[in-house]
Design an enzyme around this catalytic site. Structure first.
Site, mmCIF file in Angstrom:
data_model
loop_
_atom_site.group_PDB
_atom_site.id
_atom_site.type_symbol
_atom_site.label_atom_id
_atom_site.label_comp_id
_atom_site.label_asym_id
_atom_site.label_seq_id
_atom_site.Cartn_x
_atom_site.Cartn_y
_atom_site.Cartn_z
ATOM 1 N N ASP A 62 38.239 -62.937 32.491
ATOM 2 C CA ASP A 62 37.603 -62.661 31.212
ATOM 3 C C ASP A 62 37.927 -61.263 30.699
ATOM 4 O OD1 ASP A 62 36.041 -61.295 33.161
ATOM 5 O OD2 ASP A 62 34.548 -62.889 33.173
ATOM 6 N N ASN A 128 21.756 -65.178 36.441
ATOM 7 C CA ASN A 128 21.368 -66.457 35.846
ATOM 8 C C ASN A 128 22.303 -67.595 36.268
ATOM 9 O OD1 ASN A 128 23.688 -65.888 34.409
ATOM 10 N ND2 ASN A 128 22.702 -65.787 32.396
#
Length: 234
Positions: A62, A128
């Site tokens: 990324d 998360n």
């Protein structure tokens, strides 16, 4: 899914490095790389070694939208600082955070991944359960795209910036389908703040609300966790 418990990140980096050496000895030529604090000990082991990457290709997970290679907060800069300056590869690819045509750039990156199948993909995991920047709710069929970062991810990344306002709100990320295409996946997690995500990833249901849970379906996923990150495992 093979879980390896270590005492701390330094030991985890050594275990990851040994796995890398094993894969390279078996002929691996394409590595999928990650940024952030999690793989730092792994990269330190590589830099201190005599391994030669001049015949290898790297592709990164990324990059932030809006940051170029000269920005000291870009992932391109991170990789140069922590690995590439000391251990150059034949070719190293990252998404282009400053692409004038993002859609064309995404298509090019997906083609790049198709042309260079990843043999060992390095991953961390968010609190998360995100992998790459695939936040909860991301499709398991997703490929490289622009993603809006979750508030919890922006908060976690804010420690690297002077203020919360400076943290990019979007990133380009490989999709989960891209990640799952890797021959071997190596995920590392350290610290108590990762314990809930690790427990859900390994012992919970496979759900897009916990993106990393899809690794339960991967034929060769290795999970390295320290005692704190593993503290909620049965």
């Amino acid at each position: 899914m093979r879980v390896i418990k270590v005492k701390h990140a330094i030991e985890g980096g050594k275990v990851a490095f040994d796995l890398l050496k094993e894969k390279m000895a078996a002929g691996a030529k394409v590595l999928g790389l990650a940024t952030g604090s999690t793989p730092l000990e792994f990269y330190k082991q590589i830099v201190a070694s005599d391994l030669d990457f001049s015949d290898m290709v790297s592709v990164n997970l990324d990059e932030y939208v809006g940051l170029g290679v000269e920005s000291d907060q870009s992932y391109a800069y991170f990789m140069k600082q922590h690995l590439f300056d000391a251990k150059p590869f034949k070719a190293s690819y990252l998404p282009d955070g400053l692409a004038s045509d993002l859609n064309a750039s995404l298509d090019q990156y997906n083609q790049l991944l198709a042309d260079n199948p990843v043999e060992l993909q390095i991953l961390g995991i968010g609190r998360n359960g995100h992998i790459g920047f695939n936040e909860p709710g991301s499709s398991f069929d997703g490929i490289t795209r622009v993603v809006d970062l979750a508030p919890s991810t922006i908060e976690a990344n804010s420690r690297f910036f002077a203020s919360m306002e400076e943290v990019p709100k979007q990133a380009i990320s490989m999709g989960i389908a891209n990640i799952m295409a890797a021959k071997t996946i190596l995920l590392m997690a350290y610290g108590e703040d990762k314990a809930d995500a690790i427990q859900a990833m390994i012992e919970g249901p496979i759900t897009e609300e916990l993106p990393a849970s899809i690794l339960q379906n991967h034929p060769d996923a290795v999970i390295i966790v320290d005692e704190a990150a593993a503290s909620k495992l049965a």
